[in-house]
Design a protein around this motif. Structure first.
Motif, mmCIF file in Angstrom:
data_model
loop_
_atom_site.group_PDB
_atom_site.id
_atom_site.type_symbol
_atom_site.label_atom_id
_atom_site.label_comp_id
_atom_site.label_asym_id
_atom_site.label_seq_id
_atom_site.Cartn_x
_atom_site.Cartn_y
_atom_site.Cartn_z
ATOM 1 N N MET A 1 49.038 39.609 18.504
ATOM 2 C CA MET A 1 49.883 39.854 19.647
ATOM 3 C C MET A 1 49.253 39.205 20.871
ATOM 4 O O MET A 1 48.076 39.375 21.146
ATOM 5 C CB MET A 1 50.006 41.366 19.833
ATOM 6 C CG MET A 1 50.888 41.770 20.928
ATOM 7 S SD MET A 1 50.999 43.567 20.729
ATOM 8 C CE MET A 1 52.046 44.023 21.952
ATOM 9 N N ASN A 2 50.036 38.445 21.598
ATOM 10 C CA ASN A 2 49.548 37.776 22.789
ATOM 11 C C ASN A 2 49.541 38.720 23.972
ATOM 12 O O ASN A 2 50.566 39.263 24.346
ATOM 13 C CB ASN A 2 50.445 36.585 23.131
ATOM 14 C CG ASN A 2 49.852 35.288 22.693
ATOM 15 O OD1 ASN A 2 48.669 35.220 22.426
ATOM 16 N ND2 ASN A 2 50.684 34.274 22.625
ATOM 17 N N ARG A 3 48.370 38.911 24.555
ATOM 18 C CA ARG A 3 48.269 39.733 25.764
ATOM 19 C C ARG A 3 48.188 38.803 26.960
ATOM 20 O O ARG A 3 47.518 37.775 26.906
ATOM 21 C CB ARG A 3 47.014 40.596 25.711
ATOM 22 C CG ARG A 3 47.117 41.697 24.685
ATOM 23 C CD ARG A 3 45.975 42.619 24.780
ATOM 24 N NE ARG A 3 45.965 43.202 26.127
ATOM 25 C CZ ARG A 3 45.038 44.028 26.554
ATOM 26 N NH1 ARG A 3 44.050 44.375 25.779
ATOM 27 N NH2 ARG A 3 45.084 44.514 27.767
ATOM 28 N N PRO A 4 48.861 39.159 28.042
ATOM 29 C CA PRO A 4 48.737 38.324 29.236
ATOM 30 C C PRO A 4 47.310 38.374 29.780
ATOM 31 O O PRO A 4 46.561 39.303 29.519
ATOM 32 C CB PRO A 4 49.738 38.934 30.218
ATOM 33 C CG PRO A 4 50.034 40.297 29.703
ATOM 34 C CD PRO A 4 49.745 40.284 28.233
ATOM 35 N N ALA A 5 46.963 37.342 30.538
ATOM 36 C CA ALA A 5 45.608 37.256 31.085
ATOM 37 C C ALA A 5 45.290 38.462 31.970
ATOM 38 O O ALA A 5 44.204 39.004 31.921
ATOM 39 C CB ALA A 5 45.444 35.964 31.871
ATOM 40 N N ILE A 6 46.249 38.865 32.775
ATOM 41 C CA ILE A 6 46.083 40.048 33.617
ATOM 42 C C ILE A 6 47.191 41.022 33.236
ATOM 43 O O ILE A 6 48.363 40.716 33.352
ATOM 44 C CB ILE A 6 46.174 39.700 35.110
ATOM 45 C CG1 ILE A 6 45.064 38.737 35.506
ATOM 46 C CG2 ILE A 6 46.121 40.940 35.962
ATOM 47 C CD1 ILE A 6 45.111 38.291 36.936
ATOM 48 N N SER A 7 46.797 42.182 32.786
ATOM 49 C CA SER A 7 47.793 43.157 32.343
ATOM 50 C C SER A 7 48.479 43.810 33.536
ATOM 51 O O SER A 7 48.032 43.710 34.671
ATOM 52 C CB SER A 7 47.123 44.224 31.471
ATOM 53 O OG SER A 7 46.256 45.004 32.260
ATOM 54 N N ARG A 8 49.571 44.503 33.255
ATOM 55 C CA ARG A 8 50.290 45.222 34.310
ATOM 56 C C ARG A 8 49.411 46.294 34.933
ATOM 57 O O ARG A 8 49.455 46.528 36.129
ATOM 58 C CB ARG A 8 51.546 45.871 33.752
ATOM 59 C CG ARG A 8 52.639 44.915 33.472
ATOM 60 C CD ARG A 8 53.872 45.668 33.045
ATOM 61 N NE ARG A 8 54.882 44.725 32.642
ATOM 62 C CZ ARG A 8 56.049 45.069 32.179
ATOM 63 N NH1 ARG A 8 56.353 46.345 32.049
ATOM 64 N NH2 ARG A 8 56.921 44.158 31.839
ATOM 65 N N ARG A 9 48.626 46.943 34.105
ATOM 66 C CA ARG A 9 47.752 48.002 34.606
ATOM 67 C C ARG A 9 46.709 47.443 35.569
ATOM 68 O O ARG A 9 46.442 48.024 36.615
ATOM 69 C CB ARG A 9 47.080 48.691 33.423
ATOM 70 C CG ARG A 9 46.223 49.842 33.810
ATOM 71 C CD ARG A 9 45.702 50.521 32.581
ATOM 72 N NE ARG A 9 44.787 51.574 32.933
ATOM 73 C CZ ARG A 9 44.173 52.327 32.069
ATOM 74 N NH1 ARG A 9 44.380 52.162 30.777
ATOM 75 N NH2 ARG A 9 43.344 53.258 32.461
ATOM 76 N N THR A 10 46.148 46.301 35.222
ATOM 77 C CA THR A 10 45.166 45.670 36.095
ATOM 78 C C THR A 10 45.818 45.231 37.399
ATOM 79 O O THR A 10 45.255 45.438 38.479
ATOM 80 C CB THR A 10 44.528 44.457 35.400
ATOM 81 O OG1 THR A 10 43.952 44.880 34.169
ATOM 82 C CG2 THR A 10 43.473 43.812 36.266
ATOM 83 N N THR A 11 47.007 44.657 37.302
ATOM 84 C CA THR A 11 47.723 44.236 38.498
ATOM 85 C C THR A 11 48.043 45.428 39.384
ATOM 86 O O THR A 11 47.851 45.373 40.603
ATOM 87 C CB THR A 11 49.021 43.503 38.110
ATOM 88 O OG1 THR A 11 48.701 42.416 37.255
ATOM 89 C CG2 THR A 11 49.744 42.991 39.345
ATOM 90 N N ARG A 12 48.509 46.518 38.779
ATOM 91 C CA ARG A 12 48.814 47.727 39.536
ATOM 92 C C ARG A 12 47.564 48.266 40.233
ATOM 93 O O ARG A 12 47.617 48.691 41.384
ATOM 94 C CB ARG A 12 49.400 48.793 38.603
ATOM 95 C CG ARG A 12 50.624 49.447 39.146
ATOM 96 C CD ARG A 12 51.227 50.462 38.206
ATOM 97 N NE ARG A 12 51.589 49.867 36.922
ATOM 98 C CZ ARG A 12 51.274 50.374 35.734
ATOM 99 N NH1 ARG A 12 50.623 51.499 35.655
ATOM 100 N NH2 ARG A 12 51.641 49.772 34.624
ATOM 101 N N THR A 13 46.448 48.245 39.536
ATOM 102 C CA THR A 13 45.195 48.721 40.123
ATOM 103 C C THR A 13 44.769 47.846 41.299
ATOM 104 O O THR A 13 44.359 48.361 42.339
ATOM 105 C CB THR A 13 44.082 48.747 39.058
ATOM 106 O OG1 THR A 13 44.485 49.591 37.987
ATOM 107 C CG2 THR A 13 42.776 49.246 39.632
ATOM 108 N N LEU A 14 44.866 46.534 41.159
ATOM 109 C CA LEU A 14 44.500 45.631 42.241
ATOM 110 C C LEU A 14 45.403 45.818 43.460
ATOM 111 O O LEU A 14 44.926 45.843 44.595
ATOM 112 C CB LEU A 14 44.546 44.179 41.771
ATOM 113 C CG LEU A 14 43.467 43.758 40.780
ATOM 114 C CD1 LEU A 14 43.717 42.342 40.296
ATOM 115 C CD2 LEU A 14 42.094 43.885 41.389
#
Length: 123
Positions: free
Chosen positions: A1-14
């Motif tokens: 499964m391909n995961r994006p480089a920056i996940s939604r959770r990481t983006t939300r945290t940033l």
């Protein structure tokens, strides 16, 4: 499964660290106020000499903005490079410092909220 480089959770945290606390919002508010001051001074006030209103933006974005500008000078751009690069350096510097403020507030408050949950102790 391909995961994006920056996940939604990481983006939300940033985003939460950059814009979601009082310290970051006060800092960003001061930067916006200085930018409005510079815009009004540039567009509506006549000066015989140059105005120093823009210095406030650089002081609020210091020290990271100077790292970007010195880097561009070292890369061969003449005297801080083109205007678009200066605006980009200011924007990235302000966002990086707002993120650092949010991270510091999180650190002082004791880490992530999920770490504050009560966990049963083992017997």
């Amino acid at each position: 499964m391909n995961r994006p480089a920056i996940s939604r959770r990481t983006t939300r945290t940033l985003v939460r660290l950059t814009f979601g606390n009082a310290a970051s919002l006060l800092y960003l508010g001061a930067v916006v106020a200085a930018a409005v001051l510079v815009a009004v001074d540039t567009l509506f006030v006549a000066h015989e000499d140059a105005s120093f209103a823009g210095v406030w933006l650089f002081l609020l974005a210091a020290p990271t903005v100077f790292v970007f500008l010195l880097g561009s000078s070292a890369a061969g751009a003449e005297s801080f490079g083109p205007a678009w690069f200066v605006y980009l350096a200011l924007t990235v510097s302000v966002l990086a410092q707002s993120l650092a403020l949010g991270w510091f507030v999180r650190l002082v408050r004791g880490g992530a909220r999920r770490d504050r949950t009560v966990r049963p102790r083992s017997a």
